[in-house]
Design an enzyme around this catalytic site. Structure first.
Site, short mmCIF file in Angstrom:
data_model
loop_
_atom_site.label_atom_id
_atom_site.label_comp_id
_atom_site.label_asym_id
_atom_site.label_seq_id
_atom_site.Cartn_x
_atom_site.Cartn_y
_atom_site.Cartn_z
N ASP A 42 0.85 -1.19 0.00
CA ASP A 42 0.00 0.00 0.00
C ASP A 42 0.88 1.24 0.00
OD1 ASP A 42 -1.74 2.09 0.39
OD2 ASP A 42 -2.94 1.07 1.92
N HIS B 85 0.64 7.71 4.22
CA HIS B 85 1.28 6.98 5.30
C HIS B 85 2.79 7.23 5.40
CE1 HIS B 85 -2.56 5.02 5.57
NE2 HIS B 85 -2.47 4.63 4.32
N ILE C 192 -0.26 8.99 8.87
CA ILE C 192 -0.98 8.08 9.75
C ILE C 192 -0.64 6.63 9.40
CG2 ILE C 192 -2.85 9.72 10.10
CD1 ILE C 192 -4.53 8.10 8.10
N GLY D 229 -4.76 1.65 8.12
CA GLY D 229 -5.79 0.97 8.89
C GLY D 229 -5.60 -0.53 8.89
#
Length: 285
Positions: free
Chosen positions: A188, A193, A208, A211
């Site tokens: 990803d 990120h 961040i 998830g």
């Protein structure tokens, strides 16, 4: 219009071959925090190829490493700004244990397009099978900020009643400062990120955590704590991403044992138990 629901739902499924090796599994396990302590026999099940057990959440990155969020945005009828995209939830059904090395056929399609008013939700379903039969089914709920209001179906509610009583077990897991940088090597590559400037444009103070990294960390905690470390007992795993995690924070993972399932709630210790994962259920044998 950025989202054409009829076109997205009518689009032909995309089918392709995927493959993975033990190296991919090992990298994924390290990306979700496995290997501490490095010589712990329980951790070596995740980090040593000669003893390797595959955590079922590996299914979210197996093969191409695309966990559904990015690939779903390239489907017909969907044209959105990546900075408005968040992963809203994830559901996994495991049909049989995932081998450490494998090849399979993955078939993906948009299974739902829902209008939440100020936002839209796409459900990208990916079904994976090898010559022996079905392996797993993934549903990624993709949350698109400011893309709602097109008059579509609101879709089903995923909210569950809170589990009753005190949790049976509570554990804490530290998210390393570099964890998002390591996890993204499983496929990803969303700059949200890793790139501070991109994160600010998207409305966050800094990059961040994925998830799905929190998703994997949480499943590992449940397996290790309440399922005797046996990854083959997991049958299904669903969650709603209720808030972000920043690298360096600590996850507080609360678990309630139920008949054939474990209810889970995850929060950030440093932000006064701000919710991170909600409506989370691990079904097991």
């Amino acid at each position: 219009m950025p989202i054409d629901a009829a076109k997205a739902l009518a689009a032909e499924p995309r089918t392709g071959e995927i493959a993975w090796t033990a190296k991919d599994v090992l990298l994924y396990h390290l990306g979700i925090g496995a290997g501490l302590p490095a010589t712990d026999p329980d951790e070596l099940r995740y980090t040593l190829e000669s003893r390797l057990h595959v955590l079922p959440s590996f299914a979210t990155v197996a093969g191409s490493g695309a966990p559904g969020v990015i690939s779903g945005l390239s489907m017909p009828g969907v044209e959105v700004d990546l900075a408005r995209v968040l992963h809203g939830g994830q559901t996994l059904q495991v049909h049989r244990p995932i081998p450490a090395t494998g090849t399979a056929t993955a078939t993906s399609r948009i299974a739902g397009v829902y209008d939440k008013g100020t936002a839209a939700i796409l459900v990208l379903r990916t079904e994976v099978a090898d010559p022996q039969g079905p392996l797993w089914t993934n549903d990624a709920q993709i949350f698109l900020r400011a893309e709602g209001g097109f008059g579509g179906d609101r879709g089903p509610s995923t909210r569950l009643d809170p589990p009753a009583g005190e949790p049976e077990r509570t554990v804490e897991r530290t998210v390393r400062e570099d964890q998002a940088l390591l996890y993204r090597l499983s496929g990803d590559w969303n700059p949200l990120h890793a790139d501070p400037e991109f994160a600010k444009v998207a409305g966050f103070e800094r990059p961040i955590l994925h998830g799905l990294c929190t998703y994997g960390m949480t499943l590992k905690a449940v397996v290790d704590t309440l399922l005797g470390g046996d990854v083959t007992r997991v049958r299904a795993y669903a969650t709603r991403f209720a808030g972000v995690v920043y690298p360096g924070e600590t996850l507080r993972i609360r678990m309630w044992r139920q008949e054939g399932a474990v209810r889970v709630a995850v929060s950030s210790v440093e932000r006064d138990d701000a919710p991170v994962l909600a409506d989370t259920v691990v079904e097991h044998t």
